[in-house]
Design an enzyme around this catalytic site. Structure first.
Site, PDB file in Angstrom:
ATOM      1  CG  MET A  68     -62.845   1.666 -73.759  1.00 27.21           C
ATOM      2  SD  MET A  68     -63.629   3.566 -73.466  1.00 27.21           S
ATOM      3  CE  MET A  68     -62.120   4.442 -74.304  1.00 27.21           C
ATOM      4  CB  CYS A  69     -68.793   0.292 -71.853  1.00 31.37           C
ATOM      5  SG  CYS A  69     -68.213   1.369 -70.112  1.00 31.37           S
ATOM      6  NE  ARG A  70     -66.898  -3.658 -74.929  1.00 30.61           N
ATOM      7  CZ  ARG A  70     -65.669  -3.391 -76.834  1.00 30.61           C
ATOM      8  NH1 ARG A  70     -65.441  -4.213 -77.184  1.00 30.61           N
ATOM      9  NH2 ARG A  70     -65.655  -2.101 -76.531  1.00 30.61           N
ATOM     10  CB  VAL A  79     -71.109  -4.949 -69.220  1.00 32.53           C
ATOM     11  CG1 VAL A  79     -72.400  -5.692 -68.666  1.00 32.53           C
ATOM     12  CG2 VAL A  79     -70.351  -5.231 -70.290  1.00 32.53           C
ATOM     13  CG  ASN A 113     -67.628   1.312 -75.292  1.00 34.52           C
ATOM     14  OD1 ASN A 113     -66.681   1.528 -74.925  1.00 34.52           O
ATOM     15  ND2 ASN A 113     -66.884   0.435 -76.511  1.00 34.52           N
TER      16      ASN A 113
END
Length: 263
Positions: A1-3, A86, A112
């Site tokens: 997963m993204c941040r 990110v 996300n």
């Protein structure tokens, strides 16, 4: 997963939030604490509002921790509203066009999460996007597809209702395709003046989302950037954060917020 990180308030230099804090987004690109994957190295992006109504974008496929251009730009760009993201890919290619945030007109959007079984429903989901908006599609991600579909559903006038309708459409396609994987959706949208943050998942396990408002501005983050939860409020599962000009920031539940319709 993204941040990710979103900010709206008095103008600040991006590096004050993106690079400088103890658990900054750049630090999270290597050492995320509340994500399924600790490393988010499949590209990054920033989007910001300057003197013009439409936002600027800078996105690249290099990891955020190793891109000297990101640090240099963040030290020079001062903005009242900006997004930073990110990426940890959930299956689509690591290309600049697939890096968040996504822009259309005056809107910025970042996500996300994932649409479970996306390769199995991608063609049918994209077919729901009107031609005029599909022409704006640059990448191949489920995130961008949801953004364009929500624009078609009236995102400009009703950010919550339009997103609920888009998630409901994706869930319908998933059920028809027999997809058992979840749809998880933690995302932020802005037009430079208003900000909407969503936290929803069909299995009740959405990615993390926190917010903090001070006398100078509002920050919405995947993880507290100072490494401490004290002083940060968590957006509840199924909740939506609404920040509108001239109104107090508020968080509404799934019934009032409308995302329950997506279940």
């Amino acid at each position: 997963m993204c941040r990710f990180l979103a900010y709206h308030g008095d103008p600040v230099y991006l590096d004050e939030l993106v690079c400088a804090p103890t658990h900054s987004l750049v630090h999270q690109s290597l050492h995320a604490a509340e994500a399924q994957t600790e490393t988010n190295g499949d590209g990054f992006g920033i989007g910001w509002y300057g003197e013009r109504p439409e936002p600027g974008l800078y996105r690249d496929v290099r990891p955020a921790w190793s891109d000297e251009n990101l640090r240099s730009l963040s030290q020079q760009i001062r903005a009242r509203t900006f997004f930073a993201h990110v990426r940890a890919s959930t299956g689509t290619a690591t290309t600049r066009a697939n890096c968040h945030p996504f822009a259309h007109g005056r809107h910025l959007f970042m996500h996300n999460g994932q649409i479970g079984g996306y390769p199995r429903i991608r063609r049918r989901l994209e077919a729901l996007i009107p031609d005029a908006l599909y022409e704006a599609r640059q990448g191949t991600t489920d995130s961008e597809a949801l953004f364009l579909l929500a624009l078609a559903h009236g995102l400009d006038q009703d950010p919550v209702g339009a997103m609920a309708a888009s998630l409901a459409a994706a869930r319908t396609l998933m059920r028809e395709a027999g997809v058992d994987e979840p749809l998880r959706f933690t995302a932020v949208l802005t037009d430079g003046e208003s900000l909407t943050a969503y936290r929803w998942a069909c299995d009740g396990r959405p990615p993390s989302l926190y917010w903090r408002e001070t006398g100078t501005g509002l920050a919405v983050v995947s993880e507290p950037i100072d490494g401490r939860r004290a002083g940060w409020a968590e957006v509840p599962k199924g909740g939506t954060l609404l920040a509108r000009p001239g109104e107090p920031v508020r968080v509404v539940g799934p019934d009032e917020g409308g995302l329950r319709a997506a279940a």
